[in-house]
Write a protein that holds these residues in place. Sequence first.
Motif, mmCIF file in Angstrom:
data_model
loop_
_atom_site.group_PDB
_atom_site.id
_atom_site.type_symbol
_atom_site.label_atom_id
_atom_site.label_comp_id
_atom_site.label_asym_id
_atom_site.label_seq_id
_atom_site.Cartn_x
_atom_site.Cartn_y
_atom_site.Cartn_z
ATOM 1 N N ILE A 193 -0.365 16.860 32.609
ATOM 2 C CA ILE A 193 -0.353 15.585 31.898
ATOM 3 C C ILE A 193 0.689 14.688 32.546
ATOM 4 C CG2 ILE A 193 -0.156 14.452 29.667
ATOM 5 C CD1 ILE A 193 -2.274 16.507 29.525
ATOM 6 N N THR A 194 0.308 13.470 32.872
ATOM 7 C CA THR A 194 1.230 12.506 33.464
ATOM 8 C C THR A 194 1.679 11.508 32.399
ATOM 9 O OG1 THR A 194 -0.119 12.738 35.456
ATOM 10 C CG2 THR A 194 1.559 11.057 35.506
ATOM 11 N N HIS A 195 2.802 10.851 32.627
ATOM 12 C CA HIS A 195 3.403 9.986 31.608
ATOM 13 C C HIS A 195 2.425 8.897 31.143
ATOM 14 C CE1 HIS A 195 4.141 7.992 35.459
ATOM 15 N NE2 HIS A 195 4.189 6.859 34.796
ATOM 16 N N GLY A 196 2.589 8.510 29.889
ATOM 17 C CA GLY A 196 1.785 7.440 29.313
ATOM 18 C C GLY A 196 0.444 7.865 28.756
ATOM 19 N N VAL A 197 0.183 9.169 28.673
ATOM 20 C CA VAL A 197 -1.118 9.657 28.202
ATOM 21 C C VAL A 197 -1.167 9.693 26.673
ATOM 22 C CG1 VAL A 197 -2.591 11.711 28.059
ATOM 23 C CG2 VAL A 197 -1.692 10.965 30.265
ATOM 24 N N VAL A 198 -2.302 9.283 26.120
ATOM 25 C CA VAL A 198 -2.545 9.331 24.679
ATOM 26 C C VAL A 198 -3.776 10.192 24.414
ATOM 27 C CG1 VAL A 198 -3.196 7.990 22.635
ATOM 28 C CG2 VAL A 198 -1.517 7.064 24.249
ATOM 29 N N LEU A 199 -3.636 11.150 23.520
ATOM 30 C CA LEU A 199 -4.773 11.913 22.997
ATOM 31 C C LEU A 199 -4.918 11.492 21.542
ATOM 32 C CD1 LEU A 199 -4.030 15.468 24.472
ATOM 33 C CD2 LEU A 199 -5.391 13.620 25.474
ATOM 34 N N GLY A 200 -5.867 10.605 21.285
ATOM 35 C CA GLY A 200 -5.941 9.946 19.992
ATOM 36 C C GLY A 200 -7.078 10.413 19.113
ATOM 37 N N TYR A 201 -6.932 10.122 17.830
ATOM 38 C CA TYR A 201 -7.903 10.500 16.804
ATOM 39 C C TYR A 201 -8.793 9.307 16.475
ATOM 40 C CZ TYR A 201 -9.559 12.813 12.534
ATOM 41 O OH TYR A 201 -10.329 13.413 11.564
ATOM 42 N N MET A 202 -10.094 9.554 16.372
ATOM 43 C CA MET A 202 -11.033 8.516 15.940
ATOM 44 C C MET A 202 -11.394 8.776 14.483
ATOM 45 S SD MET A 202 -14.568 7.263 17.791
ATOM 46 C CE MET A 202 -13.689 6.823 19.285
ATOM 47 N N ASN A 203 -11.268 7.767 13.656
ATOM 48 C CA ASN A 203 -11.379 7.957 12.211
ATOM 49 C C ASN A 203 -12.803 7.947 11.668
ATOM 50 O OD1 ASN A 203 -8.593 8.194 11.606
ATOM 51 N ND2 ASN A 203 -8.358 5.988 11.859
ATOM 52 N N ARG A 204 -13.756 7.460 12.413
ATOM 53 C CA ARG A 204 -15.114 7.371 11.877
ATOM 54 C C ARG A 204 -16.127 7.407 13.009
ATOM 55 N NH1 ARG A 204 -14.832 1.012 9.924
ATOM 56 N NH2 ARG A 204 -14.896 0.083 12.011
ATOM 57 N N GLY A 205 -17.400 7.512 12.618
ATOM 58 C CA GLY A 205 -18.464 7.520 13.604
ATOM 59 C C GLY A 205 -18.820 8.911 14.086
ATOM 60 N N SER A 206 -19.752 8.954 15.039
ATOM 61 C CA SER A 206 -20.266 10.240 15.515
ATOM 62 C C SER A 206 -19.229 11.027 16.300
ATOM 63 C CB SER A 206 -21.507 10.003 16.399
ATOM 64 O OG SER A 206 -21.162 9.217 17.537
ATOM 65 N N ARG A 207 -18.203 10.357 16.808
ATOM 66 C CA ARG A 207 -17.160 11.044 17.573
ATOM 67 C C ARG A 207 -15.839 11.059 16.808
ATOM 68 N NH1 ARG A 207 -19.237 12.499 22.258
ATOM 69 N NH2 ARG A 207 -20.975 11.316 23.153
ATOM 70 N N ARG A 208 -15.960 11.165 15.530
ATOM 71 C CA ARG A 208 -14.775 11.265 14.679
ATOM 72 C C ARG A 208 -14.016 12.551 15.000
ATOM 73 N NH1 ARG A 208 -13.837 13.586 9.596
ATOM 74 N NH2 ARG A 208 -12.361 12.476 8.264
ATOM 75 N N GLY A 209 -12.713 12.474 15.124
ATOM 76 C CA GLY A 209 -11.899 13.648 15.411
ATOM 77 C C GLY A 209 -10.980 13.417 16.591
ATOM 78 N N ALA A 210 -10.459 14.514 17.146
ATOM 79 C CA ALA A 210 -9.516 14.470 18.262
ATOM 80 C C ALA A 210 -10.091 15.234 19.454
ATOM 81 C CB ALA A 210 -8.174 15.068 17.834
ATOM 82 N N PRO A 211 -9.651 14.922 20.657
ATOM 83 C CA PRO A 211 -10.253 15.520 21.855
ATOM 84 C C PRO A 211 -9.845 16.965 22.112
ATOM 85 C CG PRO A 211 -8.508 13.999 22.475
ATOM 86 C CD PRO A 211 -8.687 13.868 20.987
ATOM 87 N N VAL A 212 -10.715 17.669 22.833
ATOM 88 C CA VAL A 212 -10.437 19.019 23.336
ATOM 89 C C VAL A 212 -10.445 18.931 24.863
ATOM 90 C CG1 VAL A 212 -11.265 21.400 23.490
ATOM 91 C CG2 VAL A 212 -11.492 20.130 21.336
ATOM 92 N N ILE A 213 -9.334 19.315 25.475
ATOM 93 C CA ILE A 213 -9.170 19.206 26.922
ATOM 94 C C ILE A 213 -9.275 20.598 27.536
ATOM 95 C CG2 ILE A 213 -7.726 18.336 28.790
ATOM 96 C CD1 ILE A 213 -8.543 16.193 26.752
ATOM 97 N N GLY A 214 -10.165 20.766 28.504
ATOM 98 C CA GLY A 214 -10.418 22.074 29.101
ATOM 99 C C GLY A 214 -9.322 22.535 30.045
#
Length: 240
Positions: A139-160
């Motif tokens: 992970i390099t500086h300035g990265v955001v892993l954000g949560y989406m509150n609604r819609g079909s992609r509601r939730g937080a990301p999974v990084i492999g």
Amino acid sequence: MDMASASLAPAPAFEPVSEESGKPHLRGCPVSFAKLKALLAADLYRYAGRTGFGAFARHYAFTPGYKYTVLMRTAGWLKLKPAKAFGLYPLAKWLLLRARYKYGFAIPEYMEIGPGLFLNRFGGFYFHGDAVLGSNVNITHGVVLGYMNRGSRRGAPVIGDRSFLGSGAKVIGGITVGAEAAIGANAVVTKDVPERGVVGGIPAKLLSDQGSAGYINRLAPPELLAACEGALHGAMTKPR
């Protein structure tokens, strides 16, 4: 319209929010002191290429990313202890918060993060606690892993596993970034990324299938990853 009529008016329809979404949990907390040490050894290898006490002391003292990782994982381990480890958890949490404001890392101690985490530089790391990171991720500086509150992609990301996230990248919502993927600097990712996919732009688009090769070096070796099996409480992923 009088007040009585207004009180009977139908409320706007909003998508219900899960009781667990966005709230602290225990899924990423190390289950024992032995597993905590195994995770920190794998993390240390990414910075130093070795796991001795000298390397630990040096990188804890002078490498903000590793120091924060030690405080974060230790606070997570103490969070599982009875009565919050008899006062040690609040102390560890205070030290973690102090490091957060000093270095600009906002990564919760309960977030599920596999072994071999490498935080390059410091400043501007903002990770939602429901996000998941695999093993040997850069992970390099300035990265955001954000949560989406609604819609079909509601939730937080999974990084492999063995993925690379470039400076300023934003990965938002309940999406999956496949193993060995590479996300370009300042990309805004709101859709799934395939394994070995390279994406960039706003919104991010697939650019190639060359993956993260060349961007992930000094991988934690198999024996260190094996020692981390079952290390996290309720983990979704296994180190590989």
